[in-house]
Motif scaffolding. Structure first.
Motif, PDB file in Angstrom:
ATOM      1  N   THR A 125       0.830  -1.233   0.062  1.00 36.62           N
ATOM      2  CA  THR A 125       0.030   0.004  -0.191  1.00 36.62           C
ATOM      3  C   THR A 125       0.855   1.316   0.076  1.00 36.62           C
ATOM      4  O   THR A 125       0.238   2.260  -0.565  1.00 36.62           O
ATOM      5  CB  THR A 125      -1.032   0.146   1.203  1.00 36.62           C
ATOM      6  N   HIS A 126       1.887   1.282   0.432  1.00 35.97           N
ATOM      7  CA  HIS A 126       3.060   2.260   0.198  1.00 35.97           C
ATOM      8  C   HIS A 126       4.295   1.883   0.866  1.00 35.97           C
ATOM      9  O   HIS A 126       4.686   0.568   1.088  1.00 35.97           O
ATOM     10  CB  HIS A 126       2.650   3.473   1.364  1.00 35.97           C
ATOM     11  N   VAL A 127       5.520   2.527   0.705  1.00 36.81           N
ATOM     12  CA  VAL A 127       6.757   2.383   1.392  1.00 36.81           C
ATOM     13  C   VAL A 127       6.651   2.501   2.714  1.00 36.81           C
ATOM     14  O   VAL A 127       6.809   3.526   3.508  1.00 36.81           O
ATOM     15  CB  VAL A 127       7.844   3.169   0.655  1.00 36.81           C
TER      16      VAL A 127
ATOM     17  N   GLY B 107      -0.753  11.433   1.304  1.00 32.36           N
ATOM     18  CA  GLY B 107      -0.984  12.028   2.641  1.00 32.36           C
ATOM     19  C   GLY B 107      -0.232  11.467   3.774  1.00 32.36           C
ATOM     20  O   GLY B 107       0.550  12.417   4.388  1.00 32.36           O
ATOM     21  N   HIS B 108      -0.132  10.206   4.035  1.00 37.94           N
ATOM     22  CA  HIS B 108       0.540   9.523   4.969  1.00 37.94           C
ATOM     23  C   HIS B 108       1.983   9.530   4.204  1.00 37.94           C
ATOM     24  O   HIS B 108       3.101   9.743   4.826  1.00 37.94           O
ATOM     25  CB  HIS B 108       0.113   8.250   5.332  1.00 37.94           C
ATOM     26  N   THR B 109       2.017   9.057   2.873  1.00 38.15           N
ATOM     27  CA  THR B 109       3.159   9.089   2.369  1.00 38.15           C
ATOM     28  C   THR B 109       2.737   9.607   0.872  1.00 38.15           C
ATOM     29  O   THR B 109       1.502   9.834   0.482  1.00 38.15           O
ATOM     30  CB  THR B 109       3.817   7.829   2.092  1.00 38.15           C
TER      31      THR B 109
ATOM     32  N   GLY C  91      -4.255   0.599   3.998  1.00 33.72           N
ATOM     33  CA  GLY C  91      -3.005   0.764   4.316  1.00 33.72           C
ATOM     34  C   GLY C  91      -2.932   1.697   5.583  1.00 33.72           C
ATOM     35  O   GLY C  91      -3.711   1.488   6.681  1.00 33.72           O
ATOM     36  N   ASP C  92      -2.135   2.621   5.499  1.00 34.36           N
ATOM     37  CA  ASP C  92      -2.051   3.732   6.523  1.00 34.36           C
ATOM     38  C   ASP C  92      -2.627   4.944   6.372  1.00 34.36           C
ATOM     39  O   ASP C  92      -2.558   6.059   7.239  1.00 34.36           O
ATOM     40  CB  ASP C  92      -0.302   3.991   6.977  1.00 34.36           C
ATOM     41  N   ALA C  93      -3.416   5.074   5.320  1.00 37.67           N
ATOM     42  CA  ALA C  93      -4.205   6.198   5.007  1.00 37.67           C
ATOM     43  C   ALA C  93      -5.311   6.450   6.251  1.00 37.67           C
ATOM     44  O   ALA C  93      -5.238   7.487   6.927  1.00 37.67           O
ATOM     45  CB  ALA C  93      -4.797   6.169   3.636  1.00 37.67           C
TER      46      ALA C  93
HETATM   47 FE   LIG Z   1       3.287   3.650   7.155  1.00 35.50          FE
END
Ligand SMILES: [Fe+2]
Length: 228
Positions: A56-58, A112-114, A129-131
């Motif tokens: 979902t992201h790095v 926004g988170h990344t 993910g972490d959004a």
């Molecule tokens: Fe994260």
């Protein structure tokens, strides 16, 4: 659809396996490098073929299992094109879709988170993910995070989904397994009940969070798809 939620306790990370019941093709969302044997055992037990691993992201708090899975199962590594991760196989953008059997997994760009966060929507579920987290959201003070951008992402891409869409987050630190879009839109402590963007930015700028413990090792590893 076959669905399985895995939990890695050190970073409180949730990993999700989705598979098509007919074709037996599977994807893993946010696999953790230390848990490869757990996933391999489950895939073998259910007679599944791993087609893709989706990040979902790095991540800054754990090392992705993307490369280990690719070497072992020949699956494709999927990341957003803004991730800066050159070792990916497939680079997606907003509304890209990954097909496994008869299932279409739709990407929604939720930065926004990344700057490269992606949520995945399939069959009445969204993997955020972490959004969007349960009763919270990812921090916005590292990795080109931006509270204003995260507010827009969550409102435009996630809160626009049906209220009964089940939210499966990248982490939970209190043992909660899932939520729903309706629950978060109404009751999320940072974003719920119509909280304004100005209020959200104010909240995010006063979190006073510690420096992420593993960021200095996790980020370089994850930019190499989790290779040691
Ligand atoms: Fe994260």
């Amino acid at each position: 659809m076959i669905f399985k939620q895995f939990f890695e306790p050190e970073s409180s990370t949730y990993t999700y396996l989705l598979a098509d019941e007919k074709s037996h093709e599977a994807v893993l969302i946010d696999p953790v490098a230390s848990e490869i044997e757990v996933y391999a055992h489950y895939l073998a037990q259910e007679n599944l073929t791993l087609g893709f691993s989706l990040d979902t992201h790095v991540h800054a708090d754990h090392v992705t299992g993307a490369n280990a899975l690719r070497q072992r199962f020949g699956c494709k590594t999927v990341l957003h094109r803004n991730s800066g991760v050159e070792c990916g196989d497939i680079f997606i953008t907003d509304r890209s879709a990954i097909r496994i059997g008869s299932m279409l997994i739709e990407a929604r760009y939720t930065p926004g988170h990344t700057n490269a966060c992606t949520s995945y929507v399939v069959g009445g579920m969204v993997f955020t993910g972490d959004a969007l987290l349960i009763n919270g959201c990812g921090r916005t003070d590292f990795q080109e995070g931006n509270a204003s951008t995260l507010y827009d992402s969550i409102h435009q891409q996630l809160f626009s989904l049906a209220d009964d869409t089940i939210v499966y987050p990248g982490h939970d630190y209190q043992g909660r397994l899932c939520s729903s879009i309706g629950q978060e839109r109404l009751h999320n402590a940072r974003l719920g009940n119509g909280r304004s963007k100005e209020e959200f930015i104010e909240i995010m700028s006063h979190l006073n969070l510690p420096y992420p413990q593993k960021i200095d090792t996790a980020l370089p590893a994850n930019k190499a798809c989790g290779q040691a």
